[in-house]
Design a protein around this motif. Sequence first.
Motif, short mmCIF file in Angstrom:
data_model
loop_
_atom_site.label_atom_id
_atom_site.label_comp_id
_atom_site.label_asym_id
_atom_site.label_seq_id
_atom_site.Cartn_x
_atom_site.Cartn_y
_atom_site.Cartn_z
N ASN A 1 0.84 -1.20 0.00
CA ASN A 1 0.00 0.00 0.00
C ASN A 1 0.88 1.26 0.00
OD1 ASN A 1 0.95 0.23 2.60
ND2 ASN A 1 -0.99 -0.22 3.60
N ALA A 2 0.24 2.42 0.09
CA ALA A 2 0.98 3.68 -0.01
C ALA A 2 2.00 3.83 1.12
CB ALA A 2 0.00 4.85 -0.01
N ARG A 3 1.62 3.39 2.30
CA ARG A 3 2.54 3.52 3.45
C ARG A 3 3.78 2.65 3.23
NH1 ARG A 3 1.69 4.15 9.10
NH2 ARG A 3 3.42 5.48 9.76
N PHE A 4 3.58 1.42 2.79
CA PHE A 4 4.72 0.55 2.52
C PHE A 4 5.60 1.16 1.43
CE2 PHE A 4 6.61 -2.58 -0.30
CZ PHE A 4 7.45 -3.27 0.57
N GLN A 5 5.00 1.66 0.38
CA GLN A 5 5.76 2.24 -0.73
C GLN A 5 6.57 3.45 -0.27
OE1 GLN A 5 3.13 2.93 -4.05
NE2 GLN A 5 2.31 0.85 -3.92
N GLN A 6 6.05 4.19 0.69
CA GLN A 6 6.79 5.34 1.23
C GLN A 6 8.07 4.86 1.89
OE1 GLN A 6 4.54 7.88 3.88
NE2 GLN A 6 6.39 8.52 4.96
N ALA B 1 10.57 3.53 -0.67
CA ALA B 1 11.26 4.60 -1.39
C ALA B 1 12.39 5.20 -0.55
CB ALA B 1 10.26 5.69 -1.79
N GLN B 2 12.20 5.22 0.76
CA GLN B 2 13.22 5.82 1.62
C GLN B 2 14.52 5.01 1.63
OE1 GLN B 2 11.52 6.51 5.52
NE2 GLN B 2 9.78 7.59 4.65
N LEU B 3 14.47 3.77 1.20
CA LEU B 3 15.69 2.96 1.14
C LEU B 3 16.67 3.50 0.10
CD1 LEU B 3 14.20 -0.66 1.33
CD2 LEU B 3 15.42 0.57 3.14
N THR B 4 16.14 4.07 -0.97
CA THR B 4 17.01 4.49 -2.07
C THR B 4 16.91 5.96 -2.43
OG1 THR B 4 15.27 3.84 -3.64
CG2 THR B 4 16.95 2.19 -3.14
N ASN B 5 15.93 6.66 -1.90
CA ASN B 5 15.67 8.02 -2.33
C ASN B 5 15.91 9.00 -1.18
OD1 ASN B 5 14.28 10.51 -3.06
ND2 ASN B 5 13.35 9.33 -4.74
N ALA C 1 3.47 -8.18 6.80
CA ALA C 1 3.68 -9.47 6.17
C ALA C 1 5.17 -9.71 5.98
CB ALA C 1 2.96 -9.51 4.82
N PRO C 2 5.66 -10.94 6.26
CA PRO C 2 7.11 -11.18 6.25
C PRO C 2 7.78 -10.86 4.92
CG PRO C 2 5.86 -13.24 6.47
CD PRO C 2 4.91 -12.13 6.70
N GLU C 3 7.08 -11.11 3.80
CA GLU C 3 7.72 -10.83 2.51
C GLU C 3 7.91 -9.33 2.30
OE1 GLU C 3 3.26 -11.34 1.68
OE2 GLU C 3 4.81 -12.27 2.95
N LEU C 4 7.02 -8.52 2.87
CA LEU C 4 7.17 -7.07 2.77
C LEU C 4 8.29 -6.58 3.69
CD1 LEU C 4 3.43 -5.90 2.70
CD2 LEU C 4 4.94 -6.49 0.78
N LEU C 5 8.34 -7.13 4.89
CA LEU C 5 9.40 -6.76 5.83
C LEU C 5 10.77 -7.15 5.28
CD1 LEU C 5 9.45 -5.38 8.62
CD2 LEU C 5 9.64 -7.64 9.63
N ALA C 6 10.82 -8.29 4.57
CA ALA C 6 12.09 -8.73 3.97
C ALA C 6 12.58 -7.70 2.95
CB ALA C 6 11.91 -10.09 3.31
#
Length: 272
Positions: free
Chosen positions: A10-15, A18-22, A80-85
């Motif tokens: 969702n939008a929160r996850f995508q935010q 994005a912070q990992l690389t931007n 969800a674990p795949e998202l946290l990964a």
Amino acid sequence: MAVRRITTRNARFQQWQAQLTNRTKRQRAGEFLVQGVRPVSLAVEHGWPIRTLLYDAERELSRWARGLLGEVPAEQVAMAPELLAELGEKDEGAPELIAVAELPPDELTRIPVGPDFVGLVFDRPTSPGNIGSVVRSADAFGASGVVVTGHAADVYDPKSVRASTGSLFGLPVVRSPGHREVLAWLDGAGRHGRAVTVVGTDEGGSAPVDAFDLTGPVLLLIGNETSGLSTAWRERCDTLLSIPMTGTASSLNAANAASVVLYEAARQRRAR
């Protein structure tokens, strides 16, 4: 405390993703991700503002993770674990917990300038891993703080945060546009009776680093990994020192050079 659940991109996850690389997204949100048990633990131990704790919704959590969730006054998100990964950037499996920490102000006054001051400037570094390594060494050898100047890699890039192994949270680290701001800060300290010697490092330095007195208030300069110190910093140096070397190596990695000079300053102070 109410727990949110995120099981889709969702939008929160995508935010957060994005912070990992931007860098711009991190700056705009005023936050960055902290991965790893030691960095997260040290962030909490040093009172760093934690906005959110993300944890694996399907795993039985360790006592460490449960303790943080019970003690840290932050939003909690079961993910969800795949998202946290994905946010953990680990090759195998998901971490059990990631912290979302608040960016501190880039104010040079966060670094105390006293009679035992040892500051380190890293001028225009291009590698976030080198920034983290320099911060780690500065912490290990008792520096007062680190300043990253100019157009540089970001202190809060995940590679930098990981390479610091948590030292980022125990030592003031400030980003500065350039040398002028740093020199104005030092001039202010000088007016209060704490004149600071500015020491650059260069293979053509006038003396070896172990032959110069580093026991007074001192600002150590480390240059860009490829081009070294900028002309402006070279002109401001009170002295340029070299690191004696043997063998076929013509120079040291910037982080290694910083470690050598920081160690020498610490060694001299212990001997004093």
